[in-house]
Design an enzyme around this catalytic site. Structure first.
Site, short mmCIF file in Angstrom:
data_model
loop_
_atom_site.label_atom_id
_atom_site.label_comp_id
_atom_site.label_asym_id
_atom_site.label_seq_id
_atom_site.Cartn_x
_atom_site.Cartn_y
_atom_site.Cartn_z
N ARG A 307 38.45 52.31 34.67
CA ARG A 307 37.05 51.90 34.81
C ARG A 307 36.52 52.42 36.15
NH1 ARG A 307 36.23 46.24 36.49
NH2 ARG A 307 35.51 47.27 38.38
N HIS A 311 32.30 46.81 37.49
CA HIS A 311 32.36 46.06 36.24
C HIS A 311 30.96 45.94 35.61
CE1 HIS A 311 33.35 43.00 33.30
NE2 HIS A 311 32.35 42.28 33.78
N TYR A 320 37.64 44.72 46.14
CA TYR A 320 38.96 44.39 45.61
C TYR A 320 39.84 45.58 45.25
CZ TYR A 320 36.33 44.88 41.21
OH TYR A 320 35.54 45.34 40.20
C1 LIG Z 1 35.69 33.76 27.03
C2 LIG Z 1 35.17 34.45 28.26
N1 LIG Z 1 35.80 34.28 29.43
C3 LIG Z 1 35.35 34.89 30.55
C4 LIG Z 1 34.22 35.68 30.51
C5 LIG Z 1 33.71 36.35 31.77
N2 LIG Z 1 34.01 37.79 31.74
C6 LIG Z 1 33.11 38.70 31.32
S1 LIG Z 1 33.73 40.26 31.34
C7 LIG Z 1 35.22 39.75 31.93
C8 LIG Z 1 36.34 40.74 32.16
C9 LIG Z 1 36.84 41.41 30.92
O1 LIG Z 1 37.75 42.43 31.25
P1 LIG Z 1 38.38 43.38 30.16
O2 LIG Z 1 38.68 42.65 28.92
O3 LIG Z 1 39.52 44.10 30.81
O4 LIG Z 1 37.20 44.40 29.82
P2 LIG Z 1 36.39 45.40 30.77
O5 LIG Z 1 35.26 44.61 31.35
O6 LIG Z 1 37.33 45.94 31.78
O7 LIG Z 1 35.87 46.47 29.87
C10 LIG Z 1 35.21 38.36 32.11
C11 LIG Z 1 36.35 37.60 32.63
C12 LIG Z 1 33.58 35.81 29.25
N3 LIG Z 1 32.48 36.59 29.11
N4 LIG Z 1 34.07 35.20 28.15
#
Ligand SMILES: Cc1ncc(C[n+]2csc(CCOP(=O)(O)OP(=O)(O)O)c2C)c(N)n1
Length: 409
Positions: A307, A311, A320
């Site tokens: 990535r 984010h 970080y």
């Molecule tokens: C159930 C839930 N928990 C927490 C969040 C907050 N949140 C949004 S994106 C994210 C990170 C997701 O990371 P990943 O699955 O690795 O996908 P990426 O963003 O790297 O594409 C989090 C914790 C959420 N949207 N839904």
């Protein structure tokens, strides 16, 4: 007999070492080294493919090995165009957010090959269950950019009527299921959709999408159980971009084992693939789609990528992770790698690339200008607040009618 005090294992990256050392259990084959098993392989005969990396393009842009897909120069140029368009679209939306025209945006920089190449193996009527980072699925199929921008701007022409956060597109008619903010939910829904297709005796397949961090959600595991038991026509995609906001993939369980290998306990065949290699993505996606269409059941694919972008517009990765990490990322940039391949084949040039970029910029400018006519987050016409009570239920119940009246409508 006494034992020393217990202590909890913390992944190295949680102890402040943000660049993990090479994992001794995971291998990183060179381009062309991995075998391409028959699509009807027994999953038990494929375990090696979950701990290594399927790669086609080498460092010089040459395509090598059994996984080289059968793509014409025109198809490869389409791939380059889709990825460049996705990147340019992201940049433009980012700017709109910084200028206050929208509240929020999420880029997929560095991950364009995965969605763009995958979409090319989907057929009309198939259904993707994407996360917020697969805009390439829409862009690669030529979905109208204006419609996407209107959703991001929550303006009068936003067909979701301003009810959703920007980037949570919904285009089921384009094989793109409504995005939900709740991580992981779509993964199990993809399996259910594929089960329905099989139960009806249809020919359509589904693809579920999830990030490395979200594999820790229980829906990820539920999806694998159902996929394992009923063997519906579904491709289960894990996009391992190394980070879940500020949490490295090790915290989601990737410290000593690959995400691809999770499939083994479910007897589901799995592949671990270079996600920055357009040719490898296309080849692996075709392999899995072929399995699904031939009723051979699900496939799990871990796409290894990085990535590059923050984010979201609310995030600052410099807090970080060190910048060197991106610079040292060994799989390079998907756009540059495909471009180099095309140039090497004599099917592309720097001049044509400059022209293409200019064409894409013009296309995005036109789409943005058109979308801005219908307003932005703060300016221009809006859907009437009365519409916010609609579609909660098929027919509006009494208590919602009353609430609408209380608002003066
Ligand atoms: C159930 C839930 N928990 C927490 C969040 C907050 N949140 C949004 S994106 C994210 C990170 C997701 O990371 P990943 O699955 O690795 O996908 P990426 O963003 O790297 O594409 C989090 C914790 C959420 N949207 N839904």
């Amino acid at each position: 007999m006494s034992y020393p005090p217990l202590s909890l294992h913390m992944p190295r990256t949680m102890r402040g070492e943000s660049v993990p050392p090479p994992n001794p259990h995971l291998r990183f084959a060179g381009a062309g080294e991995m075998r391409r098993p028959p699509v009807d392989s027994d999953p038990y005969d494929m375990h090696d493919l979950a701990y290594n990396l399927v790669r086609v393009l080498d460092d010089d842009g040459e395509a090598k090995g059994e996984w080289v897909p059968d793509l014409t120069a025109e198809q490869l140029r389409h791939g380059l165009r889709s990825m460049l368009k996705t990147r340019a679209y992201d940049r433009r939306m980012m700017r709109m957010q910084r200028q206050g025209q929208t509240s929020f945006y999420m880029q997929c920089t560095g991950e364009e090959a995965i969605a763009c190449a995958f979409q090319m193996v989907m057929q009309k009527g198939d259904m993707n269950f994407p996360t917020y980072r697969q805009q390439g699925l829409l862009i690669a199929q030529g979905f109208p950019l204006t419609d996407m921008i209107c959703q991001v701007l929550s303006n009068e022409k936003d067909h979701l009527k301003g009810r959703q956060l920007p980037v949570m597109y919904s285009a089921p008619e384009a094989g793109f299921f409504s995005i939900s903010g709740n991580l992981g939910t779509q993964f199990v829904q993809a399996v259910g959709w594929a089960m329905a297709s099989a139960m009806r005796g249809d020919t359509k397949i589904a693809a579920g999408w999830i990030g490395d961090g979200s594999t820790a959600e229980s829906d990820f595991h539920a999806a694998l159980v159902f996929a394992s038991v009923y063997r519906p026509p579904v491709v289960l995609n894990i996009v391992n971009n190394q980070w879940a906001i500020s949490s490295p993939q090790s915290v989601a369980g990737g410290e000593n084992i690959s995400f691809a290998s999770r499939a083994h306990g479910f007897a589901i065949p799995s592949l671990r693939v270079d996600g920055n290699d357009y040719l490898a993505v296309y080849a692996a996606a075709s392999w899995a789609a072929e399995r699904a269409r031939r009723n051979l059941g699900p496939t799990l694919i871990e796409w290894v990528t990085y990535r590059v972008a923050p984010h979201s517009t609310s995030d600052d990765p410099s807090k970080y992770r060190p910048k060197e990490e991106e610079l040292n990322w060994p799989l390079g940039d998907p756009v540059e790698r495909l471009k180099q391949h095309l140039i090497r084949k004599g099917e592309w040039s720097e001049e044509r690339n400059v022209q293409l970029l200019a064409g894409i910029d013009a296309e995005i400018n036109d789409a943005a200008r058109e979308a801005l006519k219908y307003g932005t987050l703060h300016e221009g016409p809006k859907a009437s607040p009365a519409t916010m009570f609609e579609d909660v239920y098929k027919d509006m119940p009494q208590h919602l009618r009353e609430q609408r009246q209380q608002m003066g409508y």
